[in-house]
Design a protein around this motif. Structure first.
Motif, PDB file in Angstrom:
ATOM      1  N   SER A  69       0.905  -1.085   0.004  1.00 42.70           N
ATOM      2  CA  SER A  69       0.133  -0.055  -0.062  1.00 42.70           C
ATOM      3  C   SER A  69       0.882   1.148  -0.149  1.00 42.70           C
ATOM      4  CB  SER A  69      -0.980   0.123   1.438  1.00 42.70           C
ATOM      5  OG  SER A  69      -1.781  -1.213   1.327  1.00 42.70           O
ATOM      6  N   TYR A  70       0.387   2.316  -0.776  1.00 45.90           N
ATOM      7  CA  TYR A  70       1.138   3.389  -0.881  1.00 45.90           C
ATOM      8  C   TYR A  70       0.370   4.641  -0.819  1.00 45.90           C
ATOM      9  CZ  TYR A  70       4.657   0.220  -2.697  1.00 45.90           C
ATOM     10  OH  TYR A  70       5.311  -0.959  -2.871  1.00 45.90           O
ATOM     11  N   TYR A  71       0.628   5.821  -0.260  1.00 48.24           N
ATOM     12  CA  TYR A  71      -0.374   7.202  -0.440  1.00 48.24           C
ATOM     13  C   TYR A  71       0.491   7.718  -1.800  1.00 48.24           C
ATOM     14  CZ  TYR A  71      -1.625   6.599   4.526  1.00 48.24           C
ATOM     15  OH  TYR A  71      -2.271   6.061   5.677  1.00 48.24           O
ATOM     16  N   LEU A  72      -0.640   8.475  -2.649  1.00 49.06           N
ATOM     17  CA  LEU A  72      -0.405   9.223  -3.681  1.00 49.06           C
ATOM     18  C   LEU A  72      -0.456  10.740  -3.111  1.00 49.06           C
ATOM     19  CD1 LEU A  72      -2.414   7.425  -6.411  1.00 49.06           C
ATOM     20  CD2 LEU A  72       0.271   7.090  -5.737  1.00 49.06           C
ATOM     21  N   ALA A  73       0.432  11.571  -3.102  1.00 47.45           N
ATOM     22  CA  ALA A  73       0.776  12.926  -2.782  1.00 47.45           C
ATOM     23  C   ALA A  73       0.480  13.706  -3.920  1.00 47.45           C
ATOM     24  CB  ALA A  73       1.964  13.120  -2.133  1.00 47.45           C
ATOM     25  N   ALA A  74      -0.341  14.713  -4.170  1.00 46.88           N
ATOM     26  CA  ALA A  74      -0.255  15.789  -5.172  1.00 46.88           C
ATOM     27  C   ALA A  74       0.908  16.349  -5.086  1.00 46.88           C
ATOM     28  CB  ALA A  74      -1.338  16.895  -4.687  1.00 46.88           C
ATOM     29  N   ASP A  75       1.627  16.458  -6.406  1.00 50.07           N
ATOM     30  CA  ASP A  75       2.777  17.033  -6.801  1.00 50.07           C
ATOM     31  C   ASP A  75       2.610  18.207  -7.334  1.00 50.07           C
ATOM     32  OD1 ASP A  75       5.465  17.257  -7.412  1.00 50.07           O
ATOM     33  OD2 ASP A  75       5.580  15.760  -8.740  1.00 50.07           O
ATOM     34  N   GLY A  76       2.882  19.206  -6.491  1.00 53.67           N
ATOM     35  CA  GLY A  76       2.513  20.624  -6.892  1.00 53.67           C
ATOM     36  C   GLY A  76       1.274  21.169  -6.706  1.00 53.67           C
ATOM     37  N   GLN A  77       1.218  22.453  -6.919  1.00 47.56           N
ATOM     38  CA  GLN A  77      -0.129  23.227  -6.771  1.00 47.56           C
ATOM     39  C   GLN A  77      -1.217  22.934  -8.034  1.00 47.56           C
ATOM     40  OE1 GLN A  77      -1.303  24.676  -4.045  1.00 47.56           O
ATOM     41  NE2 GLN A  77      -3.067  25.142  -5.108  1.00 47.56           N
ATOM     42  N   VAL A  78      -0.442  22.712  -9.143  1.00 48.27           N
ATOM     43  CA  VAL A  78      -1.243  22.412 -10.298  1.00 48.27           C
ATOM     44  C   VAL A  78      -2.021  20.868 -10.160  1.00 48.27           C
ATOM     45  CG1 VAL A  78       0.580  21.078 -11.364  1.00 48.27           C
ATOM     46  CG2 VAL A  78      -1.185  22.211 -12.782  1.00 48.27           C
ATOM     47  N   ALA A  79      -1.470  20.165  -9.345  1.00 45.32           N
ATOM     48  CA  ALA A  79      -2.219  18.870  -9.179  1.00 45.32           C
ATOM     49  C   ALA A  79      -3.558  18.977  -8.119  1.00 45.32           C
ATOM     50  CB  ALA A  79      -1.525  17.986  -8.518  1.00 45.32           C
ATOM     51  N   ALA A  80      -3.644  20.122  -7.453  1.00 47.69           N
ATOM     52  CA  ALA A  80      -4.435  20.304  -6.279  1.00 47.69           C
ATOM     53  C   ALA A  80      -6.008  19.928  -6.646  1.00 47.69           C
ATOM     54  CB  ALA A  80      -4.368  21.412  -5.416  1.00 47.69           C
ATOM     55  N   LYS A  81      -6.257  20.700  -7.595  1.00 48.51           N
ATOM     56  CA  LYS A  81      -7.629  20.526  -8.169  1.00 48.51           C
ATOM     57  C   LYS A  81      -7.994  19.110  -8.808  1.00 48.51           C
ATOM     58  CE  LYS A  81     -11.345  23.006 -10.556  1.00 48.51           C
ATOM     59  NZ  LYS A  81     -11.764  24.452 -11.089  1.00 48.51           N
ATOM     60  N   PRO A  82      -7.394  18.756  -9.597  1.00 46.42           N
ATOM     61  CA  PRO A  82      -7.758  17.262 -10.384  1.00 46.42           C
ATOM     62  C   PRO A  82      -7.850  16.457  -9.100  1.00 46.42           C
ATOM     63  CG  PRO A  82      -5.512  17.956 -11.086  1.00 46.42           C
ATOM     64  CD  PRO A  82      -6.349  19.370 -10.486  1.00 46.42           C
ATOM     65  N   TYR A  83      -6.599  16.475  -8.331  1.00 47.18           N
ATOM     66  CA  TYR A  83      -6.483  15.493  -7.364  1.00 47.18           C
ATOM     67  C   TYR A  83      -7.786  15.454  -6.479  1.00 47.18           C
ATOM     68  CZ  TYR A  83      -4.278  12.862  -3.077  1.00 47.18           C
ATOM     69  OH  TYR A  83      -3.834  12.086  -2.235  1.00 47.18           O
ATOM     70  N   THR A  84      -8.207  16.488  -5.896  1.00 44.32           N
ATOM     71  CA  THR A  84      -9.476  16.785  -5.145  1.00 44.32           C
ATOM     72  C   THR A  84     -10.594  16.337  -5.924  1.00 44.32           C
ATOM     73  OG1 THR A  84      -8.498  18.659  -4.106  1.00 44.32           O
ATOM     74  CG2 THR A  84     -10.968  18.508  -3.825  1.00 44.32           C
ATOM     75  N   LEU A  85     -10.672  16.441  -7.172  1.00 47.39           N
ATOM     76  CA  LEU A  85     -11.892  15.989  -8.245  1.00 47.39           C
ATOM     77  C   LEU A  85     -11.689  14.588  -8.063  1.00 47.39           C
ATOM     78  CD1 LEU A  85     -13.996  16.322 -10.343  1.00 47.39           C
ATOM     79  CD2 LEU A  85     -12.034  16.375 -11.939  1.00 47.39           C
ATOM     80  N   LEU A  86     -10.739  13.846  -8.299  1.00 50.56           N
ATOM     81  CA  LEU A  86     -10.780  12.299  -8.316  1.00 50.56           C
ATOM     82  C   LEU A  86     -11.195  11.836  -6.861  1.00 50.56           C
ATOM     83  CD1 LEU A  86     -10.444   9.594  -9.542  1.00 50.56           C
ATOM     84  CD2 LEU A  86      -7.913   9.737  -9.014  1.00 50.56           C
ATOM     85  N   ARG A  87     -10.727  12.604  -5.804  1.00 51.30           N
ATOM     86  CA  ARG A  87     -10.924  12.047  -4.335  1.00 51.30           C
ATOM     87  C   ARG A  87     -12.445  12.017  -4.258  1.00 51.30           C
ATOM     88  NH1 ARG A  87      -9.181  16.243  -0.243  1.00 51.30           N
ATOM     89  NH2 ARG A  87     -11.477  17.029  -0.443  1.00 51.30           N
ATOM     90  N   LYS A  88     -12.981  13.481  -4.516  1.00 56.02           N
ATOM     91  CA  LYS A  88     -14.239  13.508  -4.466  1.00 56.02           C
ATOM     92  C   LYS A  88     -15.274  12.386  -5.211  1.00 56.02           C
ATOM     93  CE  LYS A  88     -14.305  18.374  -2.732  1.00 56.02           C
ATOM     94  NZ  LYS A  88     -15.078  17.769  -1.293  1.00 56.02           N
TER      95      LYS A  88
END
Length: 299
Positions: A110-129
């Motif tokens: 098991s691994y955590y996926l961390a958003a890589d930079g500010q540009v990843a914040a919105k699509p990362y949150t989108l997939l999470r939600k």
């Protein structure tokens, strides 16, 4: 944050999410060195070429695949990195499935996926939600450590978790391991269910590694020149002892009630004790009548 193990992106249709992989777990095992007991010098593994019997430095060691006896093909890191795979630097989501359709035996690391930079914040949150609201998990493919892997993406406390999974053909069929069919009574099943209910807990936070703690106690005692901790007492059981299943279940339920403070003094009717004969054809003396304490220990 732990040191990233891999950097790439999640490919979600036309959405790209730059991410880094970090380990989701920690290894707290006590590790030993291999030593020469006469003088406690370290014993190390040497990498020796079997043709010239010479020690080979790490920068001269590579990969090779044996295609026939005495014929090995070298494969370089560069060749592996240049393979025409869409998953070479991407975690490519291929499908979504209900979480309860995933067999736990297929889940590996098991691994955590961390958003890589500010540009990843919105699509990362989108997939999470999207994963949170759908109550589904994503099945993905990714290449790592020289092979393509199957993965599962889910949400844990606001973070996207990547579970490495076994491919379908990597899971052995367990049917040949199952015992032959035997008759189990409804009363036995009900007692087993009651025992499971009595032993049900809300979380696993209370569990800890007692073996590691005992091992650390031995190491501490030896380093300080103190006597070793006394070994744990273990009641000896007769080898091959046959235990009445219902009596063991009754004793186990009673012990579970007492351990949780639920014993109301009414144990109900004792189950009928049926003699369980050993499968061997050799003569055997009938077991002596057990005390309640011995029944409890047998559970």
């Amino acid at each position: 944050m732990p040191r990233p193990l891999w950097a790439g992106a999640i490919s979600f249709g036309l959405v790209t999410i730059p991410v880094k992989i970090v380990s989701a777990t920690e290894d707290h095992d006590v590790r030993f060195h291999r030593v020469h007991l006469a003088d406690m010098g370290r014993v190390r593994t040497r990498k020796v070429c079997e043709l010239d019997d010479q020690v080979v430095p790490q920068d001269e060691i590579g990969r090779g695949y044996e295609i026939a006896k005495d014929q090995t093909v070298p494969v370089t890191d560069e060749e592996l990195q240049q393979m025409p795979l869409p998953t070479a630097k991407a975690i490519e989501i291929a499908a979504f499935v209900d979480a309860d359709t995933i067999d736990p035996v297929r889940i590996s690391d098991s691994y955590y996926l961390a958003a890589d930079g500010q540009v990843a914040a919105k699509p990362y949150t989108l997939l999470r939600k999207a994963l949170e609201r759908s109550s589904k998990v994503a099945v993905a493919k990714f290449a790592w450590h020289g092979r393509e892997r199957l993965g599962l993406l889910r949400i844990r406390e606001g973070a996207i978790v990547l579970h490495s999974m076994k491919w379908p053909d990597e899971v052995r069929n367990p049917q040949e391991l199952a015992p032959r069919e035997v008759e189990v009574g409804e009363e036995e099943i009900e007692q087993a269910l009651e025992l499971a209910e009595r032993m049900t807990i809300e979380d696993l936070s209370g569990f800890h590694d007692e073996y590691r703690e005992a091992l650390e106690g031995i190491i501490a005692a030896k380093s300080e020149g103190k006597p070793l901790p006394a070994p744990a007492e273990d009641e000896e059981k007769e080898k091959g002892e046959v235990v009445d299943l219902m009596a063991a279940l009754n004793a186990s339920v009673k012990a579970a009630k007492e351990s949780r403070g639920d014993d109301d003094g009414d144990d109900g009717d004792d189950a009928t004790v049926h003699e369980m004969r050993p499968t061997k054809k050799t003569a055997r003396k009938p077991p002596a009548k057990k005390t309640a304490a011995k029944k409890r220990s047998a559970s």
